[in-house]
Design a protein around this motif. Structure first.
Motif: not given
Length: 312
Positions: A4, A7-8, A70, A72-73, A77, A122, A186
């Motif tokens: 996945r 993240t959001h 979106y 990412a961490a 990533d 990110a 999530s």
């Protein structure tokens, strides 16, 4: 990178011919805050959100959805996802690099299966935000986005395979079959949903309010300001969230919501809800009944930006 990678949801970017009218709506009655503007581009934040902005508006000759972004961490990533998508045959618009937008960050863009521009980033700077107070009826944050697709299941499978989305619930009916998939990245019931439509287009953008009182006060403010209310106020069964839908000045549907369900992902099993039952579309029974006219509004205009990258 995990299975996945996202993240959001960060922001949704719109292009419109009447830029001034659109900006007045989002930065005025809708309750967002303009944080930057330059040469026909405006960046709008939600006061309760750490995201640098949740909506970008761009002046253009034709209305279109510019992109959906979106998080990412990490930068690693982002790089790993870009290489994986490239290897899987996904058409990249740009390779990972530094972003020149409020908050900066490191990201890249690509086309989804329907030709929408998707951005993943990110290391974006956090905006100084604040707690939304009682009775303050402005958006806390961006909640979710819903996209129209002419091939519902092809789009669902693409997002599952390439971006790690999971199915939460489905709306169906005896006459139309499957009409909407709620997808998550999530424990939030959905950050995206895919709706069956006659063409690729934006279905709606949803903004989370502080609570029920603030949601109703905000809905009332937009109604009193004279903007068209499409549907609501009510409460859906799938996601268990409240809803009031309006049209922005260019005919895009926007929603106020609150109390979207959080799932226990270890035990959750997707439901198939029959949306022809009134208690599925609105548990409360307070909204105007769902009908063909409401559905038609949410089809929106055909997106003129499919497989055409936005200029900025």
């Amino acid at each position: 990178m995990s299975a996945r990678p996202l993240t959001h949801l960060r922001h949704v970017d719109l292009a419109v011919p009447d830029y001034d009218k659109q900006l007045d709506f989002y930065a005025g009655v809708w309750g967002l805050t303009k944080v930057a503007e330059d040469s026909g581009i405006a960046f709008l934040a939600a006061e309760g959100s750490p995201e640098s902005y949740v909506v970008r508006l761009r002046k253009a000759e034709e209305k279109r959805l510019d992109l959906v972004s979106y998080g990412a961490a990490s930068r690693e990533d982002v790089d790993t996802l870009a290489e994986r998508l490239l290897a899987q045959g996904v058409r990249l618009i740009s390779r990972p690099g530094e972003a020149d937008t409020p908050g900066g960050g490191y990201g890249f863009r690509f086309f989804d299966v329907d030709g929408r521009t998707i951005e993943v980033s990110a290391d974006v700077g956090v905006r100084r935000h604040r707690k939304i107070e009682e009775r303050e009826s402005i958006p806390v944050k961006l909640s979710h986005v819903v996209l129209n697709s002419p091939d519902l299941n092809r789009t669902r499978q693409w997002y599952e395979r390439h971006l790690g989305f999971r199915l939460s619930d489905t709306l169906s009916s005896p006459h139309l079959g499957e009409v909407m998939h709620f997808m998550r990245i999530s424990s939030q019931h959905h950050s995206m949903a895919i709706a069956q439509g006659p063409h690729t287009a934006l279905h709606h953008i949803s903004f989370e309010m502080r609570g029920l009182d603030e949601y109703l006060r905000g809905s009332g403010r937009v109604i009193r300001a004279g903007f068209k209310k499409v549907w609501g106020p009510g409460r859906h069964l799938a996601g268990d969230n409240t809803f009031t839908y309006f049209l922005d000045p260019h005919g895009n549907t926007v929603e106020y919501t609150t109390e979207l369900e959080c799932l226990d992902e270890d035990t959750w099993h997707p439901h198939v809800y029959d949306f022809s039952r009134p208690e599925v579309t609105d548990q409360w029974g307070t909204a105007n009944p769902m009908n063909e006219l409401i559905a038609k509004e949410s089809f929106n205009d055909p997106d003129r930006g499919c497989f055409i990258a936005p200029p900025v």
